[in-house]
Enzyme design. Structure first.
Site, PDB file in Angstrom:
ATOM      1  N   TYR A 110      10.573  -9.716 -28.977  1.00 40.33           N
ATOM      2  CA  TYR A 110       9.157  -9.587 -29.321  1.00 40.33           C
ATOM      3  C   TYR A 110       8.963  -9.836 -30.818  1.00 40.33           C
ATOM      4  O   TYR A 110       8.992  -8.914 -31.640  1.00 40.33           O
ATOM      5  CB  TYR A 110       8.612  -8.209 -28.932  1.00 40.33           C
ATOM      6  CG  TYR A 110       8.802  -7.858 -27.464  1.00 40.33           C
ATOM      7  CD1 TYR A 110       8.996  -8.855 -26.506  1.00 40.33           C
ATOM      8  CD2 TYR A 110       8.794  -6.544 -27.030  1.00 40.33           C
ATOM      9  CE1 TYR A 110       9.181  -8.541 -25.162  1.00 40.33           C
ATOM     10  CE2 TYR A 110       8.962  -6.224 -25.693  1.00 40.33           C
ATOM     11  CZ  TYR A 110       9.166  -7.232 -24.777  1.00 40.33           C
ATOM     12  OH  TYR A 110       9.355  -6.909 -23.451  1.00 40.33           O
ATOM     13  N   SER A 126       4.547  -4.729 -17.139  1.00 40.78           N
ATOM     14  CA  SER A 126       3.242  -5.283 -16.717  1.00 40.78           C
ATOM     15  C   SER A 126       2.632  -4.447 -15.588  1.00 40.78           C
ATOM     16  O   SER A 126       2.183  -5.000 -14.573  1.00 40.78           O
ATOM     17  CB  SER A 126       3.383  -6.745 -16.290  1.00 40.78           C
ATOM     18  OG  SER A 126       3.932  -7.520 -17.337  1.00 40.78           O
ATOM     19  N   LEU A 151      -0.102  -3.013 -15.355  1.00 44.51           N
ATOM     20  CA  LEU A 151      -1.538  -3.277 -15.157  1.00 44.51           C
ATOM     21  C   LEU A 151      -1.773  -4.764 -14.886  1.00 44.51           C
ATOM     22  O   LEU A 151      -2.898  -5.245 -14.960  1.00 44.51           O
ATOM     23  CB  LEU A 151      -2.334  -2.840 -16.397  1.00 44.51           C
ATOM     24  CG  LEU A 151      -2.254  -1.350 -16.729  1.00 44.51           C
ATOM     25  CD1 LEU A 151      -2.886  -1.049 -18.077  1.00 44.51           C
ATOM     26  CD2 LEU A 151      -2.932  -0.534 -15.621  1.00 44.51           C
ATOM     27  N   LEU A 167      -5.276  -7.147 -15.565  1.00 42.70           N
ATOM     28  CA  LEU A 167      -6.033  -7.471 -14.348  1.00 42.70           C
ATOM     29  C   LEU A 167      -6.445  -6.200 -13.591  1.00 42.70           C
ATOM     30  O   LEU A 167      -7.564  -6.088 -13.093  1.00 42.70           O
ATOM     31  CB  LEU A 167      -5.159  -8.364 -13.465  1.00 42.70           C
ATOM     32  CG  LEU A 167      -5.822  -9.238 -12.410  1.00 42.70           C
ATOM     33  CD1 LEU A 167      -4.889 -10.385 -12.026  1.00 42.70           C
ATOM     34  CD2 LEU A 167      -6.145  -8.452 -11.162  1.00 42.70           C
ATOM     35  N   LEU A 168      -5.534  -5.227 -13.521  1.00 45.84           N
ATOM     36  CA  LEU A 168      -5.818  -4.006 -12.750  1.00 45.84           C
ATOM     37  C   LEU A 168      -6.789  -3.043 -13.449  1.00 45.84           C
ATOM     38  O   LEU A 168      -7.152  -2.027 -12.882  1.00 45.84           O
ATOM     39  CB  LEU A 168      -4.502  -3.284 -12.416  1.00 45.84           C
ATOM     40  CG  LEU A 168      -3.763  -3.834 -11.193  1.00 45.84           C
ATOM     41  CD1 LEU A 168      -2.346  -3.283 -11.133  1.00 45.84           C
ATOM     42  CD2 LEU A 168      -4.515  -3.482  -9.913  1.00 45.84           C
TER      43      LEU A 168
HETATM   44  N1  LIG Z   1      11.423  -6.856 -19.534  1.00 46.64           N
HETATM   45  C1  LIG Z   1      10.584  -7.844 -19.458  1.00 46.64           C
HETATM   46  O1  LIG Z   1      10.950  -8.976 -19.090  1.00 46.64           O
HETATM   47  C2  LIG Z   1       9.141  -7.599 -19.816  1.00 46.64           C
HETATM   48  C3  LIG Z   1       8.164  -8.570 -19.528  1.00 46.64           C
HETATM   49  C4  LIG Z   1       6.832  -8.270 -19.871  1.00 46.64           C
HETATM   50  C5  LIG Z   1       6.517  -7.049 -20.471  1.00 46.64           C
HETATM   51  N2  LIG Z   1       7.491  -6.138 -20.741  1.00 46.64           N
HETATM   52  C6  LIG Z   1       7.177  -4.812 -21.341  1.00 46.64           C
HETATM   53  O2  LIG Z   1       6.141  -4.209 -20.580  1.00 46.64           O
HETATM   54  C7  LIG Z   1       5.058  -3.832 -21.424  1.00 46.64           C
HETATM   55  C8  LIG Z   1       3.754  -3.936 -20.652  1.00 46.64           C
HETATM   56  O3  LIG Z   1       3.608  -5.195 -20.035  1.00 46.64           O
HETATM   57  P1  LIG Z   1       2.386  -6.189 -20.362  1.00 46.64           P
HETATM   58  O4  LIG Z   1       1.897  -5.953 -21.709  1.00 46.64           O
HETATM   59  O5  LIG Z   1       2.874  -7.531 -19.938  1.00 46.64           O
HETATM   60  O6  LIG Z   1       1.295  -5.838 -19.272  1.00 46.64           O
HETATM   61  P2  LIG Z   1       0.313  -4.615 -18.950  1.00 46.64           P
HETATM   62  O7  LIG Z   1       0.820  -3.355 -19.488  1.00 46.64           O
HETATM   63  O8  LIG Z   1       0.101  -4.744 -17.503  1.00 46.64           O
HETATM   64  O9  LIG Z   1      -1.033  -5.064 -19.696  1.00 46.64           O
HETATM   65  C9  LIG Z   1      -1.257  -4.774 -21.045  1.00 46.64           C
HETATM   66  C10 LIG Z   1      -2.579  -5.370 -21.470  1.00 46.64           C
HETATM   67  O10 LIG Z   1      -3.616  -4.925 -20.604  1.00 46.64           O
HETATM   68  C11 LIG Z   1      -4.786  -4.648 -21.337  1.00 46.64           C
HETATM   69  N3  LIG Z   1      -5.083  -3.209 -21.212  1.00 46.64           N
HETATM   70  C12 LIG Z   1      -4.212  -2.176 -21.271  1.00 46.64           C
HETATM   71  N4  LIG Z   1      -4.850  -1.000 -21.094  1.00 46.64           N
HETATM   72  C13 LIG Z   1      -6.138  -1.302 -20.893  1.00 46.64           C
HETATM   73  C14 LIG Z   1      -7.288  -0.521 -20.658  1.00 46.64           C
HETATM   74  N5  LIG Z   1      -7.215   0.806 -20.555  1.00 46.64           N
HETATM   75  N6  LIG Z   1      -8.484  -1.153 -20.516  1.00 46.64           N
HETATM   76  C15 LIG Z   1      -8.569  -2.509 -20.592  1.00 46.64           C
HETATM   77  N7  LIG Z   1      -7.508  -3.299 -20.835  1.00 46.64           N
HETATM   78  C16 LIG Z   1      -6.307  -2.711 -20.982  1.00 46.64           C
HETATM   79  C17 LIG Z   1      -4.524  -4.992 -22.786  1.00 46.64           C
HETATM   80  O11 LIG Z   1      -4.996  -6.331 -22.985  1.00 46.64           O
HETATM   81  P3  LIG Z   1      -5.604  -6.791 -24.424  1.00 46.64           P
HETATM   82  O12 LIG Z   1      -4.477  -6.651 -25.387  1.00 46.64           O
HETATM   83  O13 LIG Z   1      -6.024  -8.202 -24.192  1.00 46.64           O
HETATM   84  O14 LIG Z   1      -6.753  -5.862 -24.696  1.00 46.64           O
HETATM   85  C18 LIG Z   1      -3.011  -4.913 -22.861  1.00 46.64           C
HETATM   86  O15 LIG Z   1      -2.467  -5.731 -23.869  1.00 46.64           O
HETATM   87  C19 LIG Z   1       5.168  -4.760 -22.630  1.00 46.64           C
HETATM   88  O16 LIG Z   1       4.536  -4.224 -23.767  1.00 46.64           O
HETATM   89  C20 LIG Z   1       6.672  -4.865 -22.781  1.00 46.64           C
HETATM   90  O17 LIG Z   1       7.178  -3.749 -23.494  1.00 46.64           O
HETATM   91  C21 LIG Z   1       8.793  -6.400 -20.410  1.00 46.64           C
END
Ligand SMILES: NC(=O)c1ccc[n+]([C@@H]2O[C@H](COP(=O)([O-])OP(=O)(O)OC[C@H]3O[C@@H](n4cnc5c(N)ncnc54)[C@H](OP(=O)(O)O)[C@@H]3O)[C@@H](O)[C@H]2O)c1
Length: 319
Positions: free
Chosen positions: A65, A212, A214, A218-219
Site C-alpha cells: 500500500y 473488502s 463492504l 457497494l454494501l
Molecule cells: N489482502 C488483500 O489482498 C486485500 C485486498 C483488498 C483490501 N484489503 C484490505 O481490506 C481493507 C478493506 O477493503 P477495501 O477498502 O477494498 O473495501 P471495503 O472495506 O469494502 O470498502 C471501503 C470503502 O468503502 C467506503 N465506505 C466505508 N465505510 C463507509 C460508510 N460507512 N459509508 C459510506 N461509504 C463507506 C469508503 O469509500 P470512499 O473512500 O470512496 O469514501 C471506503 O474507502 C483494505 O483497507 C485493506 O487493508 C486486502
C-alpha cells in the site's frame, strides 16, 4: 468491546479492525493516490483516532500500500493519539512478487522501521503467487521471524483451502500456528462457503480476515441513490459496476430495513452480519477514508442481529 483470539495465537483482536489501504497515497505514492485519492496524513490521523475512540483494537496494512506509505501513515496516526506500543495489534504484509524467500528476512527491517515504534503482531504473505520461492520456503522464513521475536504471528492472504492447509502443516513443523488467511468475504462475495476455505479454517483453527467487507462501498447503499454511480477508478479497480449495483438492490433494501430497527446504517448491518454469521471464524477489516466511516465501522461491532435477520440476509444474498 468483544475480544477474540487471532487463530491459535495469543494476539487479541476485536471482531472489526481497520483496513488501512486507504492511506496508500499519504506521503506522495502516485499509484496509491490513484487508488484512494483523498487521504492526507491529517485525515489518516482522524480516521485512526475515530477507530480508536470507537473501540477498534487492530489495524491491517501492507508494504504494497504505497510502498510503505500506509504503514508510515498508520504509525504516525497512532503516535499522534499517544497510543503506547503494544496497546493495539498491527498486521502488515510481505509482497512476494519477484522475490526469493530470503527477501523476507532481508526486508523486515524496513517494515519494522515504517511501523516504528509499533511492533508487528501479524505478518502475512500478501498473495500465494509471484514469488521465486515455494510457499514452504517463505513460511520457514516467516517462522524464523517469530522465533527471533521480530513478529508475533504468521498469516497468509488469498490462499486457497489446499494452500492454507499446507501452510498450516509447514508452520506446525516449527511449532507455530497459522494465525489467519485474509480473503475477500462479504454478503455479496461468499466463495469461502464453496471453495473449502471456511471448512479448512474451522478445522485448523485459523481466523479468516474478511477484506473488502463492504465490497468497496457497494454494501453501504451509497451507489444505489439515483445518479450516484461509483467513480471510474472504483468501477475498474474494484468491480463496482452498474450491473453489480443493480443486482445488489434487494440486499441493500433488506440491510436498510434492518438498520432502521437498530438506528444504524446498512454498512453497519453488513459488517455485523459478517462477524456473526460465521461464528468466531470471520473478522472484518473495513477501510475508511473519512473519520465518520471509521466511527460507523467501530460501532457495528455492538449490533446483535437476531437469528431471523441473519437468515434473511443469508437467503437474499445467496443468489
Ligand atoms: N489482502 C488483500 O489482498 C486485500 C485486498 C483488498 C483490501 N484489503 C484490505 O481490506 C481493507 C478493506 O477493503 P477495501 O477498502 O477494498 O473495501 P471495503 O472495506 O469494502 O470498502 C471501503 C470503502 O468503502 C467506503 N465506505 C466505508 N465505510 C463507509 C460508510 N460507512 N459509508 C459510506 N461509504 C463507506 C469508503 O469509500 P470512499 O473512500 O470512496 O469514501 C471506503 O474507502 C483494505 O483497507 C485493506 O487493508 C486486502
Amino acid at each position: 468491546v468483544e475480544s477474540r483470539r487471532l487463530g491459535g495465537t495469543e494476539v487479541a483482536i476485536t471482531p472489526i479492525g481497520l483496513g488501512c489501504m486507504q492511506f496508500s497515497g499519504v506521503g506522495g505514492g502516485r499509484m496509491g493516490r490513484r487508488m484512494y485519492p483523498s487521504v492526507t496524513q491529517e485525515v489518516a490521523d482522524e480516521v485512526v483516532g475515530a477507530a480508536l475512540d470507537g473501540g477498534i483494537g487492530w489495524f491491517d496494512t501492507a508494504e504494497m500500500y504505497g510502498r510503505g506509505a500506509s504503514e508510515r501513515a498508520l504509525a504516525h496516526a497512532l503516535a499522534a493519539r499517544g497510543v503506547a506500543p503494544g496497546r493495539v495489534a498491527v498486521a502488515t504484509k510481505w509482497l512476494p512478487l519477484g522475490r526469493t524467500a530470503r527477501g523476507i528476512g532481508g526486508t523486515i527491517d524496513r517494515r519494522v522501521g515504517a511501523l516504528a515504534p509499533y511492533p508487528i503482531d501479524l505478518y502475512q504473505i500478501h498473495v500465494p503467487f509471484g514469488s521465486l520461492a515455494r510457499h514452504r520456503a517463505q513460511l520457514a522464513a516467516m517462522a524464523r521471524l517469530v522465533e527471533a521475536g521480530t513478529v508475533r504471528a504468521v498469516g497468509v492472504s488469498n490462499f486457497s483451502a489446499r494452500q492454507m492447509a499446507a501452510a498450516h502443516r509447514t508452520l506446525a513443523a516449527h511449532g507455530i500456528p497459522l494465525a489467519s488467511n485474509q480473503v475477500h468475504i462479504s454478503l455479496l462475495h461468499r466463495d469461502i462457503e464453496r471453495d473449502g476455505v471456511l471448512d479448512a479454517a474451522r478445522e485448523l483453527g485459523v481466523t479468516l480476515i474478511a477484506y473488502s467487507p463492504l465490497d468497496s462501498g457497494l454494501l453501504t447503499g451509497r451507489y444505489h441513490a439515483a445518479g450516484a454511480a461509483a467513480p471510474t477508478w472504483r468501477r475498474l479497480g474494484f468491480g463496482v459496476t452498474a450491473r453489480r449495483v443493480r443486482r445488489a438492490a434487494p440486499v441493500i433494501d433488506a440491510l436498510t430495513g434492518i438498520a432502521h430497527r437498530y438506528g444504524a446504517t446498512p454498512a453497519q448491518v453488513a459488517l455485523a452480519w459478517l462477524v456473526t454469521f460465521y461464528g468466531d471464524t470471520v473478522v472484518a477489516i473495513p477501510g475508511a477514508s473519512k473519520p465518520r466511516q471509521a466511527t460507523e465501522a467501530a460501532a457495528a461491532g455492538a449490533i446483535r442481529l437476531d437469528r431471523a435477520e441473519l437468515d434473511r440476509l443469508d437467503e437474499l444474498s445467496r443468489g
